[in-house]
Design an enzyme around this catalytic site. Structure first.
Site, PDB file in Angstrom:
ATOM      1  N   TYR B 439       0.849  -1.325  -0.016  1.00 21.52           N
ATOM      2  CA  TYR B 439      -0.080   0.011  -0.017  1.00 21.52           C
ATOM      3  C   TYR B 439       0.855   1.199  -0.027  1.00 21.52           C
ATOM      4  O   TYR B 439       2.085   1.219   0.179  1.00 21.52           O
ATOM      5  CB  TYR B 439      -1.089   0.022   1.133  1.00 21.52           C
ATOM      6  N   GLU B 440       0.056   2.444  -0.309  1.00 18.37           N
ATOM      7  CA  GLU B 440       1.005   3.669  -0.333  1.00 18.37           C
ATOM      8  C   GLU B 440       2.079   3.693  -1.821  1.00 18.37           C
ATOM      9  O   GLU B 440       3.241   4.366  -1.291  1.00 18.37           O
ATOM     10  CB  GLU B 440       1.440   4.195   0.825  1.00 18.37           C
ATOM     11  N   GLY B 441       1.597   2.942  -2.513  1.00 21.15           N
ATOM     12  CA  GLY B 441       2.674   2.653  -3.797  1.00 21.15           C
ATOM     13  C   GLY B 441       3.438   1.544  -3.404  1.00 21.15           C
ATOM     14  O   GLY B 441       4.080   1.607  -2.554  1.00 21.15           O
TER      15      GLY B 441
END
Lengths: 779, 596
Positions: B439-441
Site C-alpha cells: 500500500y501507499e505505492g
C-alpha cells in the site's frame, strides 16, 4: 569583387538609418540624407538625430559604435550633389509616389552615369516608380527591398525592371551578398513581392482564425509558432514586435494593390471584430513593444516583471494562461500528426496551414517561377525554419491535395504538377527542386557560399559520434562539426576534437571548425558535470576538465593549421575552442565570451591561459604586467560577451588579423580558403612560450578590488568566492615576477580553481538555474 | 511468543549522541523538548504500548473486524485501548498547539509510532490515517475547515481516512470516476465507489472524516482533473456538533492476509455531501503531501515489525535448548545448548538487528529533516532539507518494508517449525508486514519514483543532500585508524552507488526502460549504502564515547561490532547489485509478452 566606395541613403527613418548602419558595418562610407527640419536651425538635424538613435536602438543596428563615424549626415536640399562620388543611391523615403518622383529627379540631376539607383519600396510597383523617367535612368534603377531590422534579417528582395542592365544588377547583388551579408531573392514586380505577399496573408488568416475559433492569443501563438517552424513569438507576439500600428497600413496596401481575384479578398473580412480592437489599441498607444504594450504586455509588480495577455473578446489584459494542447504534446513537431489530432489546436493549425500553403502554391508562377525562391524568402525574411513548400513536403503533396479536396478547396496548379511527388528530393547526392514545368532541377552548388549540409549529402563522415563529426570538405581540408544540443561541448565532442587534431595522419592538410547552426556553441555541457558534482564524483569531474585541456592543447599544437569559424553564440567552452585555433574566420554576428562566472565557475579548458598570453602579446598594451592582467580579470570576471565580431576583436577574443565574414552562408567557404592559405607553409606554434606573472602581489591587488566591489554592494558573497579563484589563476598562483611560467602552470591553476568551485553549493545552484531557466542566477 | 521492550536506550543514543537534537533548539518545535521531557514521553509511550497494545495484538488478529449491517465492530478491547490512547494524549503529539495539539517535532512522532507498530500494527492504522487527514486539512484547508476539523482530530474524537482507490484504479489515479457535482450552497454532491479504505468505518470514534478524490463535471481528463473533498460520516454544524448522517456507507470489509484488526472498507458515496479541500483540480497536489508523510509512515511500519520480530526471535533462541555448540558445549550440565550458539542462527539475528538499528537511525534522520524543512528560519537550509526528504522517502518506504518482510521471515525461521504455529505469533508478523510493501505505492512504484523523478530532478540536485554529506564524512574519517575497518567498506559501496547513479542517469536518459529496469536494484543499493552510512556514523559516535567516563561500554562496543557485522556481511550485497544494474534491461525485454 564589387566593393563600393560610398553609398548614399536617401531617407533616415527606421529603415533608412538601419540600412545605412548595415552598410557602415561593412566598412563602407555612407551618405545619409533626409529633408530639412522646419523645427530646427540645424538643417541636418533629422539625419543627425537618426545617427544618434542608432547608438540607442536595441538590438543595435551598429556592429561597433565606431562604425557610426562612417555615416555622414546631410539634407536633400544642400547636399544632393554629394552623391556624385557614390556607387549606389538607395531611396528609402515615405511610400508616396510623388515624393519619390521628386527625389528621383534630384538624383538624376546629380548622379554620375555609373551610379546605381534603387528604391526600398515595399508597396509601389516598379513600373509606377519609373513612369516618365528616361531610359538611361531606368537602365540603372531597381527595387532593393530590405527587411526590418536590416542588420539582422538576411533577406533582400531585388526587383529589376525590364530595362535594368544586367551588370548593375550583378553589382548590387554582389555587394549586398558579400558586404551586407544578404540573401538575395529575385522577385517579379507584383504587390508585396514574395515575403510580404505571403507573410501579410499569413498574419491576416492566423489572427482572424484565432479569434473565430475562440483561441487565446497564447494558444494561437503556441500553434503557429514552434510547431510550424515559426519563431516562438507566433503571430500575436510577432505583431507586438513589428508594431500593431503597421497592421492596418500593410493590409490597406494589399487591399489597394492586389487583383480582386486574389484569395486575400475571400478571406479578409473588413468588418472582422479584430479590426476595431486593434484600431482602439493603436489609438490608445498599445502598439506593441515600442508602445505601452500590445497583445502581450509586461506589468511591473513590485519590481518583478510579469507577462500578461490580451483577451481578444473582452479587450482586457489578464494573466498568462499557459496553453496546454494535447495535439502539440503528442505530435512532437510532426505536422501531419498535429493536424490529424482532434482538438482546437489541430483545427486551428489546419485552418491556417491549408489557406496559407494553398495561397503560396497558387502564387506560382505569379510571384516567382520557382518554389525555391518562395521558400528562401520566407525563411530569410520571416525567420521561418521551413518555407511553404518545405512545409507541404512535410505533409506530402498527395496528402495535402487530398485533404484540400476533403475541405472542398481548389487544388493549386503546382500541386497538380507535383502529382504526389515532393517539391524537393535528393538525387545523385544532390538536392533538387521541382520546377513549374514538372521536371526536377538541381539546386546549384556555389563553392564560395555553401552550408555543410550540402557537402554532407551522400558522404560518410571521416569520424563521428553523437556530439560531433569530422567531414572531408575537399582540397585536403576537413571540417569538425559540433551537433549536440545547442552544440554544447561534452566528452564525445572532446573525443572528436582529439581525433581532428591528428588528421594529418589521414592525409588532411588543414582543419576548419564550424557548423550550420545559428549558434556555434553554447559552451561546455554543464548538465552532466552538474550531475556528477551532485553525486560528489570529484575524480570523474577532474578527469573531464583534464580531457578538455588536453583536447584543446592538441588542437593548438596539431601538425595541421586549424581555422575556427564561429557564428552567433560562442560561449565558454565554445569560445575556448576558438582561442586555441591558429586563425579565426568569424561571422560578423558573433556573441563570444567566457561566461563561466555566470554559472559560478572559471574557464577550465585553457581560456584563462590563452587570454593571459594574448594580452601579454598585445602590442598596444600598457607597460607592466598589471594592466594586461586587469583586462583579463575584467573580461572574464564580468563575463563580457561581444555583440559582434568587431567587438570580439576589441575584447581580444579575436586577433586583430582574424577575418570577418558578413554572409553566414559564406562563412565556411571563407574559413576553408583561410585554412588552405595557412596550409601552404605551416609550422605549429611554439610550445616554449612563457609569461612572467607577479603572483601574490597581483593577487592581493585583485582581492582589494574584489573587496571594494563587495563593500559597495555591486557583487554578492558568492561572486567574491568565484572572483577570488579567478584572481588566483590570473595572477599566476604561487609564483614571482622573475620566474617564467609556462602554459602547463596556468592550466593547473585553472584545474585547481574550477575543481574547488564545483564543490561550492552555490555554484551548483547557479548551474542548475541556468539549465532550468536559461539565464544566470545571482546568488 | 510476541515479546517487546521499547528500544529506549537506542532511541536516546540516536537523538542525543548521533543526531544531537539539542543543536536544533533554534527551531520552534524543538524548544518544547529537552532530555527530561523526551525521557518522560519515551517512558510513557513504552508503558502504554507494552501494557495496553501488545496484549491485544494476537487477540485482535484472531478475532478480526466484524461487518454488521453497515457498521464495523473492532475486536474486543480496541475501543478501551483507543480511549486510553486519546486520554494519554497520544493522538495529538505533533499536531499544532493552535488546534489543540502538543506541537512536538516530527521525530517524536516517528519514535512513538515505531513503538505502536511493534506492539499492534493494526491498531496503529486508525490514528495513523487521522494523521494524514490532519496534515492535508492543515496544509490546504481554509480557516473554517481547520477550526472545525483539526481540534477534533487532536482530541481523537474524530478520525480520518484517505479515499483514493477505486476498483478500476490503484496506482493510476488518473482513471478516477467518482463524481463531485456543485450544489447551490457551495458544497458538492459526491457519488461513486471507493475500495481498500483503511479505517473507513469503525466503532472507535464518534465521527469519521473521509478525504475523497473525485472529479468535477468540467474537469480536464486524467490526473490534472482531480479534486479533493472532505466528506464527514456525520455532518457537523459550525460548532462541531453532529447532526444528520451523510450518504456515505461502508458496504463491506475485505477479508485479508494480515492486519485483520484494521478495517479495510468498500465505501459507497450516494450523493453524499462533500466540501472542496484546496483548489479545484489540484487534488493530486494535496494527495501527494499526505502520501509523502504516509510513505515514511509505512517505512516506519516496516521497521516496527522487524524490531518486534527480532526481539521475539532473540528471546526464543536464548531459551530454546536443542543440540550442542559445534565448538564446545555452553551448558554441559543441561541436556542441550540454546540454539543461539549457532553461527547461522546468529547470522539471522544479526542481519535483522543490524538493519533495525540503522533503519531507526535513518528514520530519525529523515524525520529531523522534515522538521527542518518545515521550521528552519533559513530558506536555503529549508530547501536542502526538503530535497533530502523528497529523495529519501521512496527509499525509506520500499527498502525498509522489503527488508522488513525478509527480516520477519528470518525471525520466524529462528523458531523452526514452531514459527509456523499461530500461537507463537511469528506468522502474524509475516502476514501483517506483507501489506507494507503494497500500500501507499508498491515497492516497484517507489523505485520508479526514485529513478524517474527524484534522481533526474534538476540534474540530480536532490542527490546532493545525500551524496555530499556522505562524501564529506568518508573523507574526514577515512584516516581514523580505528574506524578504517568500517569506513573503507562504506567508501567502496558509496563509489558503487555513485557509479550506479551515473549509469542510471545516463542510460535512462536515452532509454527510460533502462532506468526502470534497474530501478528496484538501484533503490536497494541506495538503501544498503544509506544504512551503511548510518552504521558508520554510529560507529564513529560510539568509538569516541567509549572513552567517556560514565558511558555504557558494552552498549558502544556492541554498536561497533554490529557496525562491523553490517560492513562485512550485509554491505557486500552492493557489489552484486551494481553488476545487475549495469547489465542493463535488455534481457528483461527480450521475451515477447505473449510468451509469458
Amino acid at each position: 569583387m564589387s566593393a563600393f566606395n560610398k553609398v548614399a541613403i536617401i531617407g533616415s527613418g527606421l529603415m533608412g538609418s538601419g540600412i545605412a548602419a548595415q552598410i557602415a558595418n561593412s566598412g563602407t562610407k555612407v551618405l545619409l540624407l533626409d529633408i530639412v527640419s522646419n523645427q530646427s536651425d540645424n538643417r541636418n538635424s533629422i539625419s543627425e538625430k537618426a545617427i544618434q538613435t542608432l547608438h540607442k536602438t536595441k538590438p543595435s543596428p551598429l556592429m561597433h559604435k565606431k562604425n557610426a563615424a562612417l555615416i555622414t549626415p546631410g539634407n536633400i536640399e544642400d547636399h544632393m550633389h554629394l552623391i556624385s562620388d557614390c556607387d549606389w543611391v538607395c531611396e528609402v523615403v515615405v511610400e508616396d509616389l510623388s515624393i519619390k518622383h521628386d527625389i528621383y529627379k534630384k538624383i538624376e540631376k546629380f548622379c554620375p552615369k555609373e551610379t546605381i539607383v534603387s528604391s526600398n519600396t515595399s508597396t509601389i510597383p516598379l513600373s509606377k516608380l519609373m513612369n516618365g523617367f528616361s531610359n538611361s535612368f531606368k537602365e540603372k534603377f531597381m527595387i532593393t527591398h530590405f527587411f526590418n531590422p536590416p542588420r539582422y534579417m538576411p533577406l533582400l528582395e531585388v526587383v529589376p525592371g525590364k530595362e535594368t542592365k544586367k551588370n548593375y544588377i550583378n553589382k548590387i547583388v554582389e555587394f549586398s551578398d558579400i558586404y551586407l551579408g544578404k540573401e538575395i531573392v529575385f522577385c517579379k514586380d507584383t504587390p508585396g513581392f514574395i515575403a510580404n505577399r505571403i507573410g501579410i496573408f499569413w498574419s491576416m488568416v492566423s489572427t482572424q482564425k484565432a479569434y473565430d475559433l475562440d483561441l487565446t492569443i497564447e494558444q494561437a501563438d503556441a500553434i503557429v509558432g514552434r510547431p510550424m517552424g515559426v519563431p516562438k513569438t507566433g503571430i500575436f507576439g510577432l505583431m507586438d514586435l513589428t508594431g500593431i500600428d503597421l497592421k492596418d497600413h500593410v493590409i490597406d496596401s494589399m487591399f489597394q494593390s492586389l487583383p480582386k481575384s486574389d484569395s486575400f479578398f475571400q478571406l479578409y473580412k473588413p468588418n472582422h471584430p479584430l479590426n476595431p480592437l486593434t484600431k482602439k489599441m493603436v489609438k490608445e498607444g498599445y502598439i506593441g513593444r515600442k508602445g505601452k504594450g500590445g497583445f502581450y504586455r509586461l506589468v511591473n509588480d513590485k519590481g518583478v516583471k510579469r507577462k500578461q495577455a490580451l483577451d481578444l473578446k473582452s479587450g482586457e489584459y489578464r494573466e498568462i494562461i499557459k496553453p496546454n494542447f494535447e495535439s502539440i504534446k503528442s505530435s512532437k513537431k510532426d505536422l501531419k500528426k498535429l493536424i490529424g489530432f482532434n482538438d482546437k489546436g489541430s483545427i486551428y493549425a489546419w485552418e491556417v496551414l491549408s489557406h496559407v500553403l494553398k495561397y503560396a502554391a497558387d502564387l506560382i508562377p505569379v510571384i516567382s517561377d520557382d518554389v525555391l525562391s518562395v521558400d528562401q524568402a520566407m525563411k530569410s525574411g520571416y525567420a521561418w525554419k521551413y518555407g511553404p513548400f518545405e512545409l507541404i513536403d512535410q505533409l506530402g503533396t498527395d496528402w495535402f491535395s487530398k485533404r484540400l479536396k476533403e475541405f472542398k478547396m481548389d487544388i493549386p496548379e503546382i500541386i497538380k504538377v507535383a502529382n504526389g511527388r515532393p517539391f524537393y528530393r535528393f538525387e545523385n547526392d544532390k538536392k533538387e527542386f521541382l520546377s513549374f514545368e514538372g521536371d526536377y532541377k538541381p539546386i546549384p552548388f556555389n563553392p564560395e557560399s555553401w552550408a555543410l549540409e550540402e557537402i554532407k549529402f551522400g558522404q560518410k563522415p571521416v569520424a563521428s559520434n553523437k556530439s560531433a563529426s569530422i567531414w572531408d570538405i575537399g582540397d585536403g581540408v576537413a571540417c569538425l562539426e559540433f551537433h549536440s544540443k545547442m552544440n554544447a561541448v561534452d566528452n564525445d565532442t572532446l573525443l572528436m576534437v582529439k581525433e581532428a587534431a591528428k588528421l594529418d595522419k589521414k592525409g588532411f592538410k588543414a582543419l576548419i571548425i564550424g557548423n550550420d547552426s545559428s549558434n556555434f556553441s553554447a559552451g561546455a555541457n554543464i548538465g552532466m558535470a552538474l550531475f556528477a558534482a551532485n553525486l560528489a564524483m570529484w575524480p570523474l569531474l577532474e578527469q573531464t576538465f583534464k580531457e578538455g585541456q588536453s583536447a584543446y592543447s592538441a588542437l593548438k599544437y596539431s601538425p595541421i593549421p586549424v581555422v575556427a569559424a564561429p557564428a552567433g553564440m560562442s560561449l565558454g567552452g565554445g569560445c575556448e575552442v576558438c582561442l586555441h585555433a591558429d586563425f579565426v574566420n568569424a561571422h560578423s554576428e558573433l556573441y563570444m565570451g567566457l561566461v563561466e562566472v555566470g554559472v559560478g565557475i572559471v574557464p577550465g579548458w585553457g581560456g584563462v591561459k590563452e587570454m593571459i598570453f594574448r594580452h601579454f602579446q598585445n602590442e598596444k598594451r600598457a607597460g607592466g604586467p598589471m594592466p594586461a592582467l586587469m583586462e583579463v580579470f575584467q573580461t572574464i570576471g564580468l563575463a563580457k560577451v561581444s555583440t559582434s565580431a568587431h567587438e570580439a576583436k576589441d575584447l581580444l577574443f579575436l586577433g586583430k588579423n582574424n577575418a570577418i565574414t558578413m554572409n553566414r552562408k559564406r562563412l565556411l567557404a571563407d574559413a576553408k580558403k583561410q585554412a588552405l592559405l595557412l596550409a601552404k607553409d605551416y609550422t605549429p606554434p611554439s610550445k616554449e612560450d612563457v609569461v612572467f606573472l607577479p603572483g601574490k602581489t597581483a593577487r592581493t591587488a585583485f582581492y582589494l578590488a574584489i573587496n571594494e566591489l563587495r563593500k559597495s554592494g555591486k557583487i554578492t558573497d558568492h561572486d567574491v568566492v568565484v572572483a577570488k579563484e579567478l584572481a588566483n589563476i590570473v595572477s599566476g598562483g604561487e609564483t614571482d615576477i622573475i620566474n617564467p611560467v609556462n602554459e602547463k602552470h596556468i592550466l593547473d591553476l585553472e584545474l585547481l580553481g574550477i575543481s574547488k568551485l564545483f564543490r561550492e553549493s552555490k555554484s551548483l545552484d547557479r548551474m542548475e538555474y541556468m539549465l532550468t531557466n536559461g539565464k544566470p542566477l545571482r546568488n | 511468543m510476541q515479546k517487546y521492550e521499547a528500544p529506549i536506550k537506542d532511541i536516546k543514543y540516536l537523538i542525543n549522541s548521533v543526531f544531537k537534537i539539542n543543536n536544533y533548539s533554534n527551531l520552534d518545535k524543538f524548544k518544547k523538548i529537552n532530555p527530561e521531557t523526551t525521557n518522560l514521553i519515551l517512558e510513557e509511550a513504552s508503558k502504554f504500548t507494552q501494557n495496553v497494545l501488545l496484549p491485544l495484538n494476537q487477540l485482535g488478529d484472531l478475532e478480526g473486524c466484524k461487518f454488521i449491517e453497515g457498521d464495523v465492530q473492532t475486536p474486543e478491547g480496541f475501543k478501551e485501548a483507543y480511549n486510553d490512547f486519546i486520554e494519554g494524549g497520544w493522538s495529538s503529539l505533533t499536531f499544532d498547539e493552535e488546534f489543540g495539539g502538543q506541537g512536538l517535532p516530527t521525530i517524536i512522532g516517528v519514535i512513538v509510532s515505531e513503538m505502536i507498530v511493534s506492539t499492534n500494527m493494526a491498531f496503529g492504522m486508525y490514528p495513523g490515517l487521522t494523521q494524514g487527514a490532519y496534515k492535508a486539512i492543515e496544509e490546504f484547508g481554509n480557516s473554517e475547515q481547520k477550526k472545525l476539523y483539526l481540534p477534533k482530530f487532536a482530541e481523537g474524537k474524530w478520525t480520518g481516512t484517505m479515499n483514493l482507490t477505486e476498483p478500476q484504479c490503484g496506482t493510476d489515479l488518473g482513471l478516477i470516476k467518482t463524481k463531485a457535482e456543485p450544489i447551490t450552497d457551495g458544497s458538492y454532491s459526491i457519488t461513486g465507489s471507493k475500495i481498500f479504505i483503511s479505517a473507513g468505518e469503525h466503532d472507535l470514534s464518534e465521527n469519521i472524516i473521509h478525504l475523497v478524490l473525485a472529479r468535477l463535471p468540467d474537469a480536464p481528463p486524467g490526473i490534472k482533473g482531480i479534486s479533493l473533498f472532505i466528506v464527514p460520516k456525520f455532518l457537523p454544524n459550525d460548532k462541531g456538533e453532529l447532526s444528520e448522517r451523510n450518504y456515505v456507507n461502508c458496504v463491506s470489509i475485505e477479508n485479508k492476509m494480515g492486519i485483520k484488526a484494521s478495517s479495510t472498507c468498500e465505501m459507497k458515496y450516494e450523493s453524499a455531501t462533500g466540501y472542496l479541500l484546496g483548489e479545484k483540480n489540484k487534488g493530486m497536489r494535496a494527495m501527494f503531501i499526505m502520501m509523502n508523510e504516509a510513505r515514511l509512515g509505512v517505512g516506519i511500519q516496516g521497521l516496527g515489525m522487524s524490531e518486534v520480530a527480532y526481539q521475539s526471535a532473540a528471546e526464543y533462541t536464548k531459551d530454546r535448548l536443542q543440540g550442542r555448540s559445534l565448538v564446545s558445549p555452553l551448558n554441559p550440565e543441561l541436556p542441550a545448548d540454546p540454539i543461539i550458539v549457532h553461527p547461522d542462527v546468529r547470522r539471522m539475528l544479526l542481519s535483522i538487528r543490524s538493519f533495525n538499528e540503522a533503519a531507526r537511525s535513518l528514520s530519525i534522520w529523515i524525520a529531523l529533516n522534515i522538521d527542518i524543512a518545515e521550521h528552519h528560519p533559513d530558506t536555503e537550509i529549508q530547501k536542502n532539507a526538503s530535497d533530502f526528504v523528497a529523495l529519501m522517502t521512496p527509499i525509506a518506504k520500499a527498502f525498509l518494508t522489503d527488508s522488513s518482510f525478509e527480516n520477519v521471515n528470518l525471525a520466524l525461521q529462528c523458531y523452526g517449525g514452531h514459527g509456523y504455529i499461530r500461537d507463537h505469533g511469528m506468522e502474524q508478523f509475516v502476514r501483517d508486514t506483507r501489506i507494507t510493501q503494497l500500500y501507499e505505492g508498491t515497492s516497484g512504484i517507489q523505485a520508479l519514483d526514485l529513478v524517474g523523478r527524484k534522481l533526474p530532478q534538476d540534474m540530480g540536485r536532490l542527490l546532493r543532500q545525500f551524496f555530499h554529506p556522505v562524501d564529506k564524512f568518508i573523507k574526514e574519517n577515512i584516516s581514523v585508524e580505528d574506524l578504517s575497518e568500517i569506513i573503507m567498506p562504506l567508501a567502496k559501496s558509496f563509489a558503487r552507488l555513485q557509479q550506479a547513479s551515473a549509469w542510471v542517469a545516463e542510460n535512462g536518459m536515452s532509454n527510460p526502460n533502462e532506468a526502470a529496469g534497474a530501478s528496484s536494484d538501484y533503490l536497494k543499493l541506495f538503501g544498503f549504502v544509506a544504512l551503511g552510512y548510518m552504521w558508520a556514523m554510529m560507529a564513529k559516535t560510539s568509538h569516541f564515547m567509549l572513552n567517556d567516563e560514565d558511558s555504557d561500554i558494552q552498549f558502544h562496543q556492541d554498536k561497533i561490532n554490529l557496525s562491523k557485522f553490517y560492513m562485512n556481511k550485509v554491505l557486500p550485497e552492493t557489489s552484486s547489485l551494481l553488476s545487475k544494474i549495469t547489465a542493463g534491461s535488455k534481457t528483461l525485454m527480450s521475451i515477447k509478452n505473449s510468451n509469458f
